[in-house]
Write a protein that holds these residues in place. Structure first.
Motif, short mmCIF file in Angstrom:
data_model
loop_
_atom_site.label_atom_id
_atom_site.label_comp_id
_atom_site.label_asym_id
_atom_site.label_seq_id
_atom_site.Cartn_x
_atom_site.Cartn_y
_atom_site.Cartn_z
N ARG A 129 36.65 56.12 29.88
CA ARG A 129 37.48 56.37 31.33
C ARG A 129 38.66 56.49 31.03
N LEU A 130 39.15 57.40 31.87
CA LEU A 130 40.75 57.34 32.01
C LEU A 130 41.40 56.32 32.04
N THR A 131 40.97 55.26 32.61
CA THR A 131 41.48 53.99 33.11
C THR A 131 41.43 52.93 31.65
N ASP A 132 40.72 53.41 30.68
CA ASP A 132 40.60 52.78 29.48
C ASP A 132 41.96 52.91 28.86
N TRP A 133 42.77 53.87 29.04
CA TRP A 133 44.30 54.23 28.56
C TRP A 133 44.16 54.28 26.92
N ASP A 134 43.08 55.00 26.44
CA ASP A 134 42.61 55.28 25.23
C ASP A 134 42.95 56.45 24.75
N LEU A 135 44.18 56.83 23.96
CA LEU A 135 44.63 58.20 23.62
C LEU A 135 43.66 58.83 22.87
N HIS A 136 42.84 58.23 22.00
CA HIS A 136 41.74 58.61 20.99
C HIS A 136 40.64 59.36 21.82
N TYR A 137 40.45 59.13 23.09
CA TYR A 137 39.31 59.80 23.98
C TYR A 137 40.13 60.52 25.23
N PHE A 138 41.43 61.15 25.19
CA PHE A 138 42.08 61.75 26.09
C PHE A 138 41.47 63.00 26.00
N TRP A 139 41.12 63.51 27.49
CA TRP A 139 40.38 64.49 27.66
C TRP A 139 38.84 64.87 27.25
N ARG A 140 38.48 63.61 26.84
CA ARG A 140 36.95 63.37 26.33
C ARG A 140 36.25 62.36 27.26
N TRP A 141 36.68 62.14 28.60
CA TRP A 141 36.24 61.38 29.27
C TRP A 141 34.62 61.58 29.80
N SER A 142 33.79 60.71 30.13
CA SER A 142 32.62 60.50 30.42
C SER A 142 32.45 61.04 31.84
N ALA A 143 33.36 60.98 32.92
CA ALA A 143 32.99 61.24 34.19
C ALA A 143 34.01 62.42 34.75
N PHE A 144 33.46 63.29 35.42
CA PHE A 144 34.53 64.37 36.02
C PHE A 144 35.66 63.82 36.67
N GLU A 145 35.23 62.70 37.56
CA GLU A 145 36.15 62.34 38.58
C GLU A 145 37.52 61.82 37.74
N ASP A 146 37.57 61.57 36.46
CA ASP A 146 38.57 61.23 35.60
C ASP A 146 39.56 62.48 35.34
N TYR A 147 38.94 63.59 35.30
CA TYR A 147 39.69 64.82 35.16
C TYR A 147 40.31 65.20 36.42
N LEU A 148 39.76 65.02 37.36
CA LEU A 148 40.24 65.33 38.89
C LEU A 148 41.36 64.34 39.01
N LEU A 149 41.32 63.00 38.47
CA LEU A 149 42.36 62.07 39.12
C LEU A 149 43.59 62.37 37.94
N PHE A 150 43.27 62.82 36.79
CA PHE A 150 44.57 63.08 35.97
C PHE A 150 45.33 64.54 36.52
N CYS A 151 44.24 65.25 36.90
CA CYS A 151 45.00 66.47 37.53
C CYS A 151 45.95 66.20 38.72
N PHE A 152 45.24 65.26 39.75
CA PHE A 152 46.16 64.94 40.91
C PHE A 152 47.28 64.29 40.30
N GLY A 153 47.29 63.27 39.50
CA GLY A 153 48.34 62.67 39.11
C GLY A 153 49.73 63.40 38.49
N PHE A 154 49.07 64.65 37.68
CA PHE A 154 50.02 65.57 37.25
C PHE A 154 50.70 66.49 38.24
N THR A 155 49.92 66.84 39.22
CA THR A 155 50.39 67.71 40.37
C THR A 155 51.40 66.74 41.19
#
Length: 244
Positions: A112-138
């Motif tokens: 998950r995004l909340t794990d803050w594990d750079l090794h798995y950046f953009w390899r998250w299991s849940a679609f919601e994490d991608y939405l959350l990242f894009c929201f934060g970036f926006t």
């Protein structure tokens, strides 16, 4: 005679308007078309290995930045609408990839995004994490843009950054093909449509005297598309390529 000239002029103007409208619609929706065959390929095979989801990352960042660039320097509305359509398309691709990964997952461990594990950046299991990242970036981009909107240098830099990311569109796919030593699972139709679309839009940018950043970006994308198509030819003849 005068009446005939007026009618001919109106017909010519009407034809040009129709052609211009068609080109604009193609610009808005044409960028999303290459992902239709790739979407269908992933659905058919239930395998995402051949498609790099980092393509989605690159395009999401590029088009979010382009929207803020438009706020600072209002170029054609067509290109703004194109960015909105592309963002929605990338979310559709990510949603499909997450669904397939979830179906094929053997391990119960989720990243998950909340794990803050750079090794798995953009390899998250849940679609919601991608939405959350894009929201934060926006949100972060909006704050910076509002603070520096009066700076012409910042606005130009923002535009350059947006098109630089977009120019890198094919690079993640190029690297994934190199890693796999294969183009299996990648839709060749997608890359052919990328190439046709990039040639068309680069021509459109030049003819419409769009900011220089746009046609430079288009030229780089064409070169990358050609490199990926050469990979298709190379790996189809490479005896060391992974078996298809």
């Amino acid at each position: 005679m005068d009446a005939e000239v007026v009618l001919q002029g109106e017909d010519g103007e009407g034809s040009w308007t129709l052609l211009s409208l068609s080109a604009s619609l193609l610009m808005v929706f044409g960028g999303a078309l290459p992902y239709v065959p790739q979407y269908q390929e992933i659905q058919r095979s239930s395998n995402t290995e051949g498609f790099s989801t980092r393509v989605c990352l690159v395009l999401l960042i590029a088009n979010i930045l382009r929207i803020f660039f438009w706020i600072g320097k209002q170029f054609e509305l067509t290109l703004l609408l194109q960015s909105v359509v592309m963002i929605l398309t990338m979310f559709a691709m990510l949603h499909l990839c997450c669904t397939v990964h979830s179906t094929n997952r053997v391990s119960t461990k989720q990243h998950r995004l909340t794990d803050w594990d750079l090794h798995y950046f953009w390899r998250w299991s849940a679609f919601e994490d991608y939405l959350l990242f894009c929201f934060g970036f926006t949100v972060a981009s909006a704050v910076v843009t509002l603070l520096l909107l009066d700076s012409a240098m910042f606005v130009e830099a923002l535009g350059s950054l947006a098109v630089m990311f977009e120019a890198m569109l094919g690079v993640p796919q190029l690297l994934q093909n190199l890693h796999n030593r294969s183009t299996k699972g990648m839709s060749v139709k997608m890359v052919l449509l990328w190439t046709a679309g990039d040639v068309f839009k680069t021509t459109y940018f030049v003819m419409n005297e769009s900011p220089a950043q746009f046609w430079v970006c288009g030229s780089v994308q064409i070169l990358t598309d050609v490199a990926i198509l050469l990979q298709v030819l190379l790996y189809s003849q490479d005896p060391w390529a992974r078996p298809r």
